[in-house]
Design a protein around this motif. Structure first.
Motif, PDB file in Angstrom:
ATOM      1  N   LYS A   1       0.847  -1.207   0.000  1.00  0.00           N
ATOM      2  CA  LYS A   1       0.000   0.000   0.000  1.00  0.00           C
ATOM      3  C   LYS A   1       0.870   1.241   0.000  1.00  0.00           C
ATOM      4  O   LYS A   1       0.638   2.196  -0.750  1.00  0.00           O
ATOM      5  CB  LYS A   1      -0.909   0.001   1.241  1.00  0.00           C
ATOM      6  N   ASN A   2       1.890   1.207   0.857  1.00  0.00           N
ATOM      7  CA  ASN A   2       2.793   2.347   0.981  1.00  0.00           C
ATOM      8  C   ASN A   2       3.461   2.662  -0.356  1.00  0.00           C
ATOM      9  O   ASN A   2       3.505   3.820  -0.797  1.00  0.00           O
ATOM     10  CB  ASN A   2       3.837   2.006   2.052  1.00  0.00           C
ATOM     11  N   LEU A   3       3.968   1.598  -1.027  1.00  0.00           N
ATOM     12  CA  LEU A   3       4.657   1.803  -2.304  1.00  0.00           C
ATOM     13  C   LEU A   3       3.672   2.246  -3.383  1.00  0.00           C
ATOM     14  O   LEU A   3       3.980   3.120  -4.204  1.00  0.00           O
ATOM     15  CB  LEU A   3       5.384   0.517  -2.726  1.00  0.00           C
ATOM     16  N   GLU A   4       2.487   1.654  -3.341  1.00  0.00           N
ATOM     17  CA  GLU A   4       1.426   2.021  -4.282  1.00  0.00           C
ATOM     18  C   GLU A   4       1.138   3.527  -4.166  1.00  0.00           C
ATOM     19  O   GLU A   4       1.091   4.247  -5.164  1.00  0.00           O
ATOM     20  CB  GLU A   4       0.168   1.233  -3.924  1.00  0.00           C
ATOM     21  N   PHE A   5       0.983   3.964  -2.902  1.00  0.00           N
ATOM     22  CA  PHE A   5       0.681   5.367  -2.616  1.00  0.00           C
ATOM     23  C   PHE A   5       1.813   6.257  -3.123  1.00  0.00           C
ATOM     24  O   PHE A   5       1.594   7.280  -3.770  1.00  0.00           O
ATOM     25  CB  PHE A   5       0.481   5.526  -1.102  1.00  0.00           C
TER      26      PHE A   5
ATOM     27  N   LYS B   1      12.415  11.377  -2.777  1.00  0.00           N
ATOM     28  CA  LYS B   1      13.189  10.324  -2.096  1.00  0.00           C
ATOM     29  C   LYS B   1      12.238   9.282  -1.499  1.00  0.00           C
ATOM     30  O   LYS B   1      11.846   9.365  -0.361  1.00  0.00           O
ATOM     31  CB  LYS B   1      14.056  10.934  -0.989  1.00  0.00           C
ATOM     32  N   ALA B   2      11.844   8.298  -2.300  1.00  0.00           N
ATOM     33  CA  ALA B   2      11.009   7.214  -1.768  1.00  0.00           C
ATOM     34  C   ALA B   2      11.898   6.018  -1.461  1.00  0.00           C
ATOM     35  O   ALA B   2      12.872   5.764  -2.165  1.00  0.00           O
ATOM     36  CB  ALA B   2       9.953   6.823  -2.788  1.00  0.00           C
TER      37      ALA B   2
ATOM     38  N   MET C   1       4.223  10.019  -6.893  1.00  0.00           N
ATOM     39  CA  MET C   1       5.362  10.351  -7.753  1.00  0.00           C
ATOM     40  C   MET C   1       4.892  10.643  -9.167  1.00  0.00           C
ATOM     41  O   MET C   1       5.322  11.619  -9.800  1.00  0.00           O
ATOM     42  CB  MET C   1       6.345   9.166  -7.742  1.00  0.00           C
ATOM     43  N   GLN C   2       3.967   9.795  -9.644  1.00  0.00           N
ATOM     44  CA  GLN C   2       3.491   9.980 -11.018  1.00  0.00           C
ATOM     45  C   GLN C   2       2.714  11.296 -11.161  1.00  0.00           C
ATOM     46  O   GLN C   2       2.856  12.009 -12.162  1.00  0.00           O
ATOM     47  CB  GLN C   2       2.655   8.776 -11.437  1.00  0.00           C
ATOM     48  N   ASN C   3       1.943  11.626 -10.117  1.00  0.00           N
ATOM     49  CA  ASN C   3       1.206  12.905 -10.140  1.00  0.00           C
ATOM     50  C   ASN C   3       2.165  14.085 -10.147  1.00  0.00           C
ATOM     51  O   ASN C   3       2.040  15.010 -10.960  1.00  0.00           O
ATOM     52  CB  ASN C   3       0.270  13.005  -8.930  1.00  0.00           C
ATOM     53  N   SER C   4       3.140  14.036  -9.228  1.00  0.00           N
ATOM     54  CA  SER C   4       4.119  15.122  -9.145  1.00  0.00           C
ATOM     55  C   SER C   4       4.852  15.273 -10.472  1.00  0.00           C
ATOM     56  O   SER C   4       5.123  16.393 -10.934  1.00  0.00           O
ATOM     57  CB  SER C   4       5.139  14.829  -8.040  1.00  0.00           C
ATOM     58  N   LEU C   5       5.159  14.088 -11.084  1.00  0.00           N
ATOM     59  CA  LEU C   5       5.878  14.104 -12.365  1.00  0.00           C
ATOM     60  C   LEU C   5       5.049  14.817 -13.434  1.00  0.00           C
ATOM     61  O   LEU C   5       5.558  15.644 -14.206  1.00  0.00           O
ATOM     62  CB  LEU C   5       6.179  12.661 -12.784  1.00  0.00           C
ATOM     63  N   LYS C   6       3.734  14.495 -13.438  1.00  0.00           N
ATOM     64  CA  LYS C   6       2.834  15.133 -14.409  1.00  0.00           C
ATOM     65  C   LYS C   6       2.862  16.642 -14.236  1.00  0.00           C
ATOM     66  O   LYS C   6       3.030  17.399 -15.198  1.00  0.00           O
ATOM     67  CB  LYS C   6       1.395  14.645 -14.184  1.00  0.00           C
ATOM     68  N   VAL C   7       2.723  17.088 -12.973  1.00  0.00           N
ATOM     69  CA  VAL C   7       2.695  18.526 -12.678  1.00  0.00           C
ATOM     70  C   VAL C   7       4.009  19.162 -13.129  1.00  0.00           C
ATOM     71  O   VAL C   7       4.032  20.192 -13.808  1.00  0.00           O
ATOM     72  CB  VAL C   7       2.454  18.769 -11.174  1.00  0.00           C
ATOM     73  N   LEU C   8       5.123  18.488 -12.798  1.00  0.00           N
ATOM     74  CA  LEU C   8       6.440  19.036 -13.126  1.00  0.00           C
ATOM     75  C   LEU C   8       6.626  19.146 -14.641  1.00  0.00           C
ATOM     76  O   LEU C   8       7.054  20.186 -15.162  1.00  0.00           O
ATOM     77  CB  LEU C   8       7.523  18.149 -12.521  1.00  0.00           C
TER      78      LEU C   8
END
Ligand code: ZN
Ligand code: ZN
Ligand code: ZN
Ligand code: ZN
Ligand code: ZN
Ligand code: ZN
Length: 350
Positions: A271-275, A323-324, A280-287
């Motif tokens: 769950k933690n990694l999924e989250f 940093k995950a 990360m993917q959302n932040s990447l999209k925004v960036l």
């Protein structure tokens, strides 16, 4: 056979007299007083071929004729009756190897001693053999009180032993001695009166028996206690099978709980990694969107004078956390009993 049984049998044919068997009726020879069975008397009468016949033991003569005219031996018949009575009413226990055999039957355990006969008897045999008047004056004492037989001096065979040498310096191999030895072999040795010594020794031995008996009782009790205790550990006991079930269910529960713990940890990690992946993917999209917007602005050369908002957007994107933890499963130490949370290898276990 004993003096008692001898009294009860014919001295010629060695068969026990009997009141019921005509041939074995005890007949008294009137010439001498010897008692023989009727059958033997008849034989003697026939052999003599005259008016008188001779007693084979003392050659005294008794007149021949009707054997019934000779008196029956009443004393013997009385003894036979008494013996029959006691024999039919009481049967002493039979032992393979009694401590002290009874004089009448070596398979009886003797318990008393006849002072007159100087023999050991079981109570039964003493009573039955001494029931007739002839023996009624005999006195019996408990076997333990029987006087010790003191043998003769090994050196002076005619003398009784009277002393026991207690001298440490004595070189004689025989320590018991007589009056003569007192002046010779054991001269000026320390000694004890033999009777005193016997009495003392008997007391010591009786004491030992008493102590051993007490110990025996205690050991028997201990042994009983052990056996009793042992039985409480029996597999068939209800409490034991209950405990076995309790242990099994305890570990069944623990097994289930442990597997559950592991599954929970696994689910938690996923769950933690999924989250984090999602984030990360959302932040990447925004960036990426921000970067392209800035590139577009640069190409269009439009409003490059007012870029405050763009710069802030860009700063926010750069500042976002990337940093995950990406430690793979194999880098965790997972205790089989799940007694603690799995922890990364090569790190102090927290
Ligand atoms: Zn006979
Ligand atoms: Zn005779
Ligand atoms: Zn006796
Ligand atoms: Zn007996
Ligand atoms: Zn002697
Ligand atoms: Zn001596």
């Amino acid at each position: 056979s004993s003096p008692f049984s001898e009294q009860l049998e014919c001295k010629i044919c060695l068969t026990r007299f009997s009141e019921d068997d005509e041939d074995l009726v005890p007949r008294v020879l009137t010439g001498c007083g010897h008692t023989l069975c009727q059958k033997c008397v008849v034989k003697l009468m026939k052999k003599s071929n005259g008016f008188r016949f001779q007693c084979p033991f003392d050659r005294q003569s008794t007149s021949s004729g009707a054997v019934q005219s000779l008196p029956k031996n009443r004393a013997v018949i009385d003894m036979l009756r008494e013996l029959k009575e006691t024999e039919s009413t009481e049967n002493p226990a039979i032992y393979e190897d009694p401590d002290v055999p009874c004089f009448e039957n070596k398979n009886h355990e003797a318990t008393c001693f006849c002072i007159t006969c100087k023999e050991d008897f079981c109570q039964n045999c003493f009573d039955s053999t001494h029931s007739s008047k002839i023996f009624s004056t005999h006195q019996s004492i408990p076997l333990l009180e029987k006087p010790c037989e003191i043998p003769k001096c090994p050196i002076h065979e005619e003398n009784e032993i009277r002393y026991f040498c207690t001298d440490d310096e004595c070189a004689s191999s025989t320590k018991e001695f007589c009056d003569e030895c007192l002046l010779a072999k054991h001269k000026s040795h320390w000694y004890e009166n033999i009777e005193t010594r016997i009495k003392k020794n008997e007391e010591v031995l009786q004491d030992a028996v008493k102590n051993l008996k007490e110990r025996e009782t205690k050991m028997l009790q201990s042994s009983d206690a052990i056996i009793k205790c042992l039985s409480t550990f029996d597999d068939k006991e209800e409490v034991i099978s209950q405990k076995r079930k309790a242990i099994e269910s305890h570990f069944d529960n623990m097994k289930r709980e442990t597997v559950e713990k592991f599954d929970n940890w696994l689910t938690g990690r996923k769950k933690n990694l999924e989250f984090k992946k999602e984030n990360m993917q959302n932040s990447l999209k925004v960036l990426t969107a921000t970067r392209r917007e800035i590139e577009k602005t640069l190409l269009k050369k439009g409003s490059v004078f007012n870029v405050k908002e763009l710069i802030e957007k860009s700063k926010r994107s750069v500042d976002s956390d990337i940093k995950a933890s990406t430690l793979p499963y194999n880098n965790y130490i997972v205790p089989d009993d799940m007694s603690q949370e799995p922890y990364p290898k090569n790190s102090s276990n927290v």
